[in-house]
Design a protein around this motif. Structure first.
Motif, PDB file in Angstrom:
ATOM      1  N   LEU A 140       0.839  -1.197   0.000  1.00 10.67           N
ATOM      2  CA  LEU A 140       0.000   0.000   0.000  1.00 10.67           C
ATOM      3  C   LEU A 140       0.877   1.253   0.000  1.00 10.67           C
ATOM      4  CD1 LEU A 140      -2.855   1.262   0.190  1.00 10.67           C
ATOM      5  CD2 LEU A 140      -2.627   1.145   2.684  1.00 10.67           C
ATOM      6  N   ALA A 141       1.958   1.191   0.783  1.00  6.75           N
ATOM      7  CA  ALA A 141       2.893   2.316   0.838  1.00  6.75           C
ATOM      8  C   ALA A 141       3.622   2.497  -0.488  1.00  6.75           C
ATOM      9  CB  ALA A 141       3.898   2.105   1.972  1.00  6.75           C
ATOM     10  N   THR A 142       4.104   1.393  -1.081  1.00  8.97           N
ATOM     11  CA  THR A 142       4.826   1.510  -2.356  1.00  8.97           C
ATOM     12  C   THR A 142       3.890   1.888  -3.491  1.00  8.97           C
ATOM     13  OG1 THR A 142       4.631  -0.909  -2.654  1.00  8.97           O
ATOM     14  CG2 THR A 142       6.683  -0.070  -1.706  1.00  8.97           C
ATOM     15  N   MET A 143       2.637   1.441  -3.421  1.00 10.02           N
ATOM     16  CA  MET A 143       1.649   1.860  -4.426  1.00 10.02           C
ATOM     17  C   MET A 143       1.516   3.379  -4.422  1.00 10.02           C
ATOM     18  SD  MET A 143      -2.462   1.044  -4.573  1.00 10.02           S
ATOM     19  CE  MET A 143      -2.790   2.061  -3.124  1.00 10.02           C
ATOM     20  N   THR A 144       1.374   3.931  -3.228  1.00  9.01           N
ATOM     21  CA  THR A 144       1.267   5.389  -3.100  1.00  9.01           C
ATOM     22  C   THR A 144       2.551   6.068  -3.546  1.00  9.01           C
ATOM     23  OG1 THR A 144      -0.181   5.021  -1.195  1.00  9.01           O
ATOM     24  CG2 THR A 144       0.655   7.250  -1.520  1.00  9.01           C
ATOM     25  N   LEU A 145       3.689   5.488  -3.173  1.00  5.05           N
ATOM     26  CA  LEU A 145       4.991   6.046  -3.544  1.00  5.05           C
ATOM     27  C   LEU A 145       5.177   6.081  -5.050  1.00  5.05           C
ATOM     28  CD1 LEU A 145       7.925   6.960  -2.830  1.00  5.05           C
ATOM     29  CD2 LEU A 145       8.521   4.524  -2.773  1.00  5.05           C
ATOM     30  N   PHE A 146       4.955   4.941  -5.702  1.00  2.00           N
ATOM     31  CA  PHE A 146       5.150   4.862  -7.156  1.00  2.00           C
ATOM     32  C   PHE A 146       4.166   5.754  -7.898  1.00  2.00           C
ATOM     33  CE2 PHE A 146       6.535   0.245  -6.186  1.00  2.00           C
ATOM     34  CZ  PHE A 146       7.791   0.686  -5.805  1.00  2.00           C
ATOM     35  N   ASN A 147       2.917   5.806  -7.426  1.00  6.95           N
ATOM     36  CA  ASN A 147       1.933   6.695  -8.046  1.00  6.95           C
ATOM     37  C   ASN A 147       2.357   8.152  -7.917  1.00  6.95           C
ATOM     38  OD1 ASN A 147       0.024   4.993  -9.151  1.00  6.95           O
ATOM     39  ND2 ASN A 147      -1.216   4.880  -7.309  1.00  6.95           N
ATOM     40  N   GLY A 148       2.817   8.513  -6.725  1.00 10.97           N
ATOM     41  CA  GLY A 148       3.246   9.893  -6.487  1.00 10.97           C
ATOM     42  C   GLY A 148       4.422  10.290  -7.357  1.00 10.97           C
ATOM     43  N   ILE A 149       5.397   9.388  -7.483  1.00  9.18           N
ATOM     44  CA  ILE A 149       6.566   9.676  -8.328  1.00  9.18           C
ATOM     45  C   ILE A 149       6.138   9.835  -9.786  1.00  9.18           C
ATOM     46  CG2 ILE A 149       8.709   8.714  -9.242  1.00  9.18           C
ATOM     47  CD1 ILE A 149       9.144   7.402  -6.511  1.00  9.18           C
ATOM     48  N   ALA A 150       5.272   8.927 -10.253  1.00  8.60           N
ATOM     49  CA  ALA A 150       4.827   8.979 -11.646  1.00  8.60           C
ATOM     50  C   ALA A 150       4.055  10.261 -11.946  1.00  8.60           C
ATOM     51  CB  ALA A 150       3.963   7.759 -11.961  1.00  8.60           C
ATOM     52  N   ILE A 151       3.156  10.633 -11.038  1.00 11.48           N
ATOM     53  CA  ILE A 151       2.364  11.851 -11.238  1.00 11.48           C
ATOM     54  C   ILE A 151       3.256  13.087 -11.156  1.00 11.48           C
ATOM     55  CG2 ILE A 151       0.531  13.295 -10.252  1.00 11.48           C
ATOM     56  CD1 ILE A 151      -0.857  10.687  -9.386  1.00 11.48           C
ATOM     57  N   GLY A 152       4.203  13.074 -10.216  1.00 10.72           N
ATOM     58  CA  GLY A 152       5.112  14.213 -10.065  1.00 10.72           C
ATOM     59  C   GLY A 152       6.013  14.415 -11.271  1.00 10.72           C
ATOM     60  N   MET A 153       6.501  13.327 -11.853  1.00 11.01           N
ATOM     61  CA  MET A 153       7.413  13.427 -12.995  1.00 11.01           C
ATOM     62  C   MET A 153       6.692  13.851 -14.268  1.00 11.01           C
ATOM     63  SD  MET A 153       9.928  10.147 -12.421  1.00 11.01           S
ATOM     64  CE  MET A 153      10.826  10.498 -13.931  1.00 11.01           C
ATOM     65  N   THR A 154       5.401  13.520 -14.376  1.00  6.55           N
ATOM     66  CA  THR A 154       4.657  13.836 -15.611  1.00  6.55           C
ATOM     67  C   THR A 154       3.651  14.961 -15.414  1.00  6.55           C
ATOM     68  OG1 THR A 154       2.977  12.175 -15.087  1.00  6.55           O
ATOM     69  CG2 THR A 154       4.872  11.447 -16.404  1.00  6.55           C
ATOM     70  N   ASN A 155       3.597  15.518 -14.185  1.00  6.06           N
ATOM     71  CA  ASN A 155       2.593  16.536 -13.845  1.00  6.06           C
ATOM     72  C   ASN A 155       1.171  16.030 -14.070  1.00  6.06           C
ATOM     73  OD1 ASN A 155       4.433  18.581 -13.054  1.00  6.06           O
ATOM     74  ND2 ASN A 155       4.822  19.046 -15.214  1.00  6.06           N
ATOM     75  N   GLY A 156       1.014  14.714 -13.907  1.00  2.21           N
ATOM     76  CA  GLY A 156      -0.299  14.106 -14.058  1.00  2.21           C
ATOM     77  C   GLY A 156      -0.753  13.928 -15.485  1.00  2.21           C
ATOM     78  N   GLU A 157       0.135  14.222 -16.448  1.00  2.29           N
ATOM     79  CA  GLU A 157      -0.237  14.116 -17.865  1.00  2.29           C
ATOM     80  C   GLU A 157       0.225  12.783 -18.440  1.00  2.29           C
ATOM     81  OE1 GLU A 157       1.471  17.451 -19.784  1.00  2.29           O
ATOM     82  OE2 GLU A 157       0.221  18.934 -18.756  1.00  2.29           O
ATOM     83  N   SER A 158      -0.511  12.321 -19.420  1.00  2.00           N
ATOM     84  CA  SER A 158      -0.148  11.068 -20.079  1.00  2.00           C
ATOM     85  C   SER A 158       0.888  11.313 -21.170  1.00  2.00           C
ATOM     86  CB  SER A 158      -1.391  10.400 -20.676  1.00  2.00           C
ATOM     87  OG  SER A 158      -1.972  11.240 -21.655  1.00  2.00           O
ATOM     88  N   VAL A 159       1.627  10.272 -21.507  1.00  2.00           N
ATOM     89  CA  VAL A 159       2.603  10.320 -22.598  1.00  2.00           C
ATOM     90  C   VAL A 159       1.997   9.570 -23.774  1.00  2.00           C
ATOM     91  CG1 VAL A 159       4.933   9.707 -23.336  1.00  2.00           C
ATOM     92  CG2 VAL A 159       4.507  10.352 -20.954  1.00  2.00           C
ATOM     93  N   SER A 160       1.771  10.267 -24.875  1.00  2.90           N
ATOM     94  CA  SER A 160       1.086   9.655 -26.012  1.00  2.90           C
ATOM     95  C   SER A 160       1.912   9.812 -27.280  1.00  2.90           C
ATOM     96  CB  SER A 160      -0.294  10.288 -26.203  1.00  2.90           C
ATOM     97  OG  SER A 160      -0.174  11.689 -26.389  1.00  2.90           O
TER      98      SER A 160
END
Length: 340
Positions: A140-160
């Motif tokens: 649960l902690a790593t899920m939150t961690l990985f999600n946070g890192i991914a959102i932070g690096m992409t500013n919540g935007e998708s790569v298309s």
């Protein structure tokens, strides 16, 4: 011919849960085909399901491995998103303004994506196998961690805008069969061989059945659990790559409902939540059942919110059924021992 059927019967059908699931799968198929034959019972719908089943099936297999040891991996979806984002970022960066990319860079991007998955699995392994953190809390902690890192690096935007060669994997065919479905079959066979025919696989079942006994085995319970979460991370990253290839995009919050769906699939597939029992066949069949239900809901124009409610209802029903059947089995064993 009779001998071959006998071997099949004592093998696959000897597992009562698999037999029940096969019957349930057939009933679901026939009912939906009858109720909505104009939409559900069409080749276009079956092809569509063949493209959609693999991604959630592979994620469910990854979750199954952790549950076989008596644990759980809630980070599978966030790992798959992180792997897809890294691979997609490499490909789009190297593409520039052109629409094509050399196969060499596509392979490098995919390898980097799987490396991300393995590294994420290694984090889970350290927390659970080395530091003895409870699996549900650790993941649960790593899920939150990985999600946070991914959102932070992409500013919540998708790569298309991924290259066409890469998209062929998720949308192409191999001898007329959807490529993702073929990949799922290979992965299912590989994992089935791993857990049923290798020392590591047998130790996985031992850890789930009796972790105390597994501590004194040659490999040890910690090493087995570490390998399980590493493989789970690898499988999650492969699922993420397939999803990115099919949708031509990677998003940090893709498949937010997939973790619940994967849990429902694994439990419906006959995997014991306490560990020690489960089959890849059951997981694949359960995935097919729920995908047929989802397609049936779409064909009948039911709201997807009802489908989410149905997932929760199925999970509750299966857990109650498992408890009732287990109590019956225990009572019969006790009664039999008293009679003898």
């Amino acid at each position: 011919m009779n001998e071959r059927f006998s071997k099949f019967n004592t093998g696959l059908l000897a597992d009562r849960k698999i037999t029940q699931l096969m019957i349930f799968t057939a009933l679901t198929f026939f009912i939906l085909s009858y109720v909505s034959k104009d939409i559900f019972f069409t080749s276009a719908n079956f092809i569509s399901m063949s493209y959609q089943i693999p991604e959630i099936a592979i994620l469910s297999i990854a979750l199954m491995l952790s549950m076989l040891t008596g644990g759980i991996d809630l980070s599978i979806v966030s790992i798959s998103n992180a792997a897809a984002l890294v691979a997609s970022w490499v490909m789009t960066t190297k593409m520039g303004d052109s629409e094509n990319l050399s196969n060499k860079w596509i392979i490098i991007a995919c390898v980097l994506g799987t490396v991300v998955g393995v590294l994420a699995g290694a984090v889970n392994s350290i927390l659970i196998a080395r530091l003895n953190v409870t699996p549900i809390l650790a993941t649960l902690a790593t899920m939150t961690l990985f999600n946070g890192i991914a959102i932070g690096m992409t500013n919540g935007e998708s790569v298309s805008g991924l290259p066409e060669q890469f998209m062929r994997v998720g949308n192409g065919t191999f001898f007329g069969i959807p490529t993702p479905f073929v990949l799922m079959i290979f992965i299912a066979i590989a994992v089935g061989f791993l857990i049923n025919r290798t020392t590591l696989g047998l130790k996985v079942f031992l850890v789930g059945t009796n972790r105390k006994a597994a501590q004194y085995s040659v490999m040890g319970d910690r090493k087995v659990i570490a390998w399980v979460y590493l493989i789970s991370g690898l499988l999650s990253s492969l699922a993420g790559l397939i999803i990115a290839s099919r949708t031509s995009a990677a998003s940090p919050d893709f498949g937010s409902s997939y973790i619940l769906l994967a849990i429902v699939i694994v439990v419906l597939g006959g995997v014991n939540p306490n560990g020690g029992f489960g089959t890849v066949t059951g997981v694949i069949l359960a995935t097919a059942v729920l995908q047929m239900v989802a397609s049936g809901f779409n064909a009948l124009r039911y709201s997807q919110f009802f489908y989410l409610a149905a997932q929760g209802g199925v999970l509750i029903f299966v857990m109650i059924l498992n408890v009732v059947l287990e109590r019956r089995r225990v009572n019969r064993s006790i009664a039999k021992s008293l009679r003898s």
